[in-house]
Motif scaffolding. Structure first.
Motif, PDB file in Angstrom:
ATOM      1  N   GLU A   1     -10.679  12.483  -6.878  1.00  0.00           N
ATOM      2  CA  GLU A   1      -9.835  12.256  -5.700  1.00  0.00           C
ATOM      3  C   GLU A   1      -8.895  11.082  -5.970  1.00  0.00           C
ATOM      4  N   PRO A   2      -7.695  11.108  -5.408  1.00  0.00           N
ATOM      5  CA  PRO A   2      -6.774   9.976  -5.605  1.00  0.00           C
ATOM      6  C   PRO A   2      -7.376   8.662  -5.117  1.00  0.00           C
ATOM      7  N   MET A   3      -7.200   7.640  -5.938  1.00  0.00           N
ATOM      8  CA  MET A   3      -7.675   6.300  -5.608  1.00  0.00           C
ATOM      9  C   MET A   3      -6.580   5.306  -5.969  1.00  0.00           C
ATOM     10  N   GLN A   4      -6.533   4.177  -5.286  1.00  0.00           N
ATOM     11  CA  GLN A   4      -5.506   3.188  -5.590  1.00  0.00           C
ATOM     12  C   GLN A   4      -5.920   2.372  -6.801  1.00  0.00           C
ATOM     13  N   ARG A   5      -5.002   2.287  -7.758  1.00  0.00           N
ATOM     14  CA  ARG A   5      -5.193   1.513  -8.981  1.00  0.00           C
ATOM     15  C   ARG A   5      -3.885   0.807  -9.306  1.00  0.00           C
TER      16      ARG A   5
ATOM     17  N   TYR B   1      -1.411   5.363  -6.150  1.00  0.00           N
ATOM     18  CA  TYR B   1      -2.515   6.302  -6.045  1.00  0.00           C
ATOM     19  C   TYR B   1      -2.556   7.063  -7.357  1.00  0.00           C
TER      20      TYR B   1
ATOM     21  N   ALA C   1     -13.921   6.986 -12.944  1.00  0.00           N
ATOM     22  CA  ALA C   1     -13.537   8.038 -11.997  1.00  0.00           C
ATOM     23  C   ALA C   1     -14.697   9.016 -11.801  1.00  0.00           C
TER      24      ALA C   1
ATOM     25  N   PHE D   1      -1.168   7.841   1.204  1.00  0.00           N
ATOM     26  CA  PHE D   1      -2.047   8.771   0.503  1.00  0.00           C
ATOM     27  C   PHE D   1      -1.299  10.074   0.221  1.00  0.00           C
TER      28      PHE D   1
ATOM     29  N   ASN E   1       0.842  -1.193   0.000  1.00  0.00           N
ATOM     30  CA  ASN E   1       0.000   0.000   0.000  1.00  0.00           C
ATOM     31  C   ASN E   1       0.874   1.237   0.000  1.00  0.00           C
TER      32      ASN E   1
ATOM     33  N   CYS F   1      -8.483   5.800 -15.818  1.00  0.00           N
ATOM     34  CA  CYS F   1      -9.495   6.688 -15.244  1.00  0.00           C
ATOM     35  C   CYS F   1     -10.929   6.216 -15.481  1.00  0.00           C
TER      36      CYS F   1
ATOM     37  N   SER G   1      -4.820  10.092  -9.473  1.00  0.00           N
ATOM     38  CA  SER G   1      -5.842  11.124  -9.518  1.00  0.00           C
ATOM     39  C   SER G   1      -6.085  11.441 -10.985  1.00  0.00           C
TER      40      SER G   1
END
Length: 146
Positions: A77-81, A89, A133, A48, A45, A130, A91
């Motif tokens: 918003e930043p997301m984990q991908r 992370y 998103a 953030f 992980n 994205c 965005s």
């Protein structure tokens, strides 16, 4: 004597030609992954990116030829991908920059990747990363100056 000399030269040439192949096999022996000099294998992980808005605005000032006059700016918003086999992370950013002739063309979509909580790079082909998103207005990008 001449045949023995030619055989020796042929063996040396074959060894020289096969050496890069053998070295490449050694480099790829970690299960097919890429070689990295950090302990980040992309599965842990990531932290953030707390300052993502500030970092992104600073980057966009240098990324855009003219940061003034951006329209329709929106950001997710930043997301984990998973990007390139690594957990990051991301965005997503959508905006319409002003062209050098003063006109506006189609909106652009970019994926902004963060590593260890800091902006790392921008991916221009962001449609896959994205997908899905949820965008919200990003007025700070529209209000940038030089």
């Amino acid at each position: 004597m001449k045949d023995g000399l030619q055989l020796g030269i042929s063996a040396k040439c074959a060894t020289i030609l096969l050496l890069p192949i053998a070295l490449a096999a050694c480099a790829g022996s970690d299960g097919g992954g890429s070689i990295t000099y950090t302990d980040d294998r992309g599965v842990a992980n990531q932290p953030f990116p707390n300052n993502y808005r500030v970092e992104l605005l600073a980057f966009m000032k240098t990324y855009l030829n003219d940061p003034r006059g951006v329209h329709d700016a929106a950001m997710a918003e930043p997301m984990q991908r998973v990007v390139g086999g690594r957990l990051r992370y991301v965005s997503c950013l959508r905006f319409t920059p002003r062209e050098s002739d003063g006109s506006y063309r189609e909106p652009r979509e970019r994926a902004v990747l963060y590593v260890n909580g800091r902006l790392d790079r921008v991916v221009e082909n962001a449609s896959d990363v994205c997908a899905g998103a949820v965008y919200a207005p990003f007025p700070e990008l529209e209000n940038m100056t030089r």
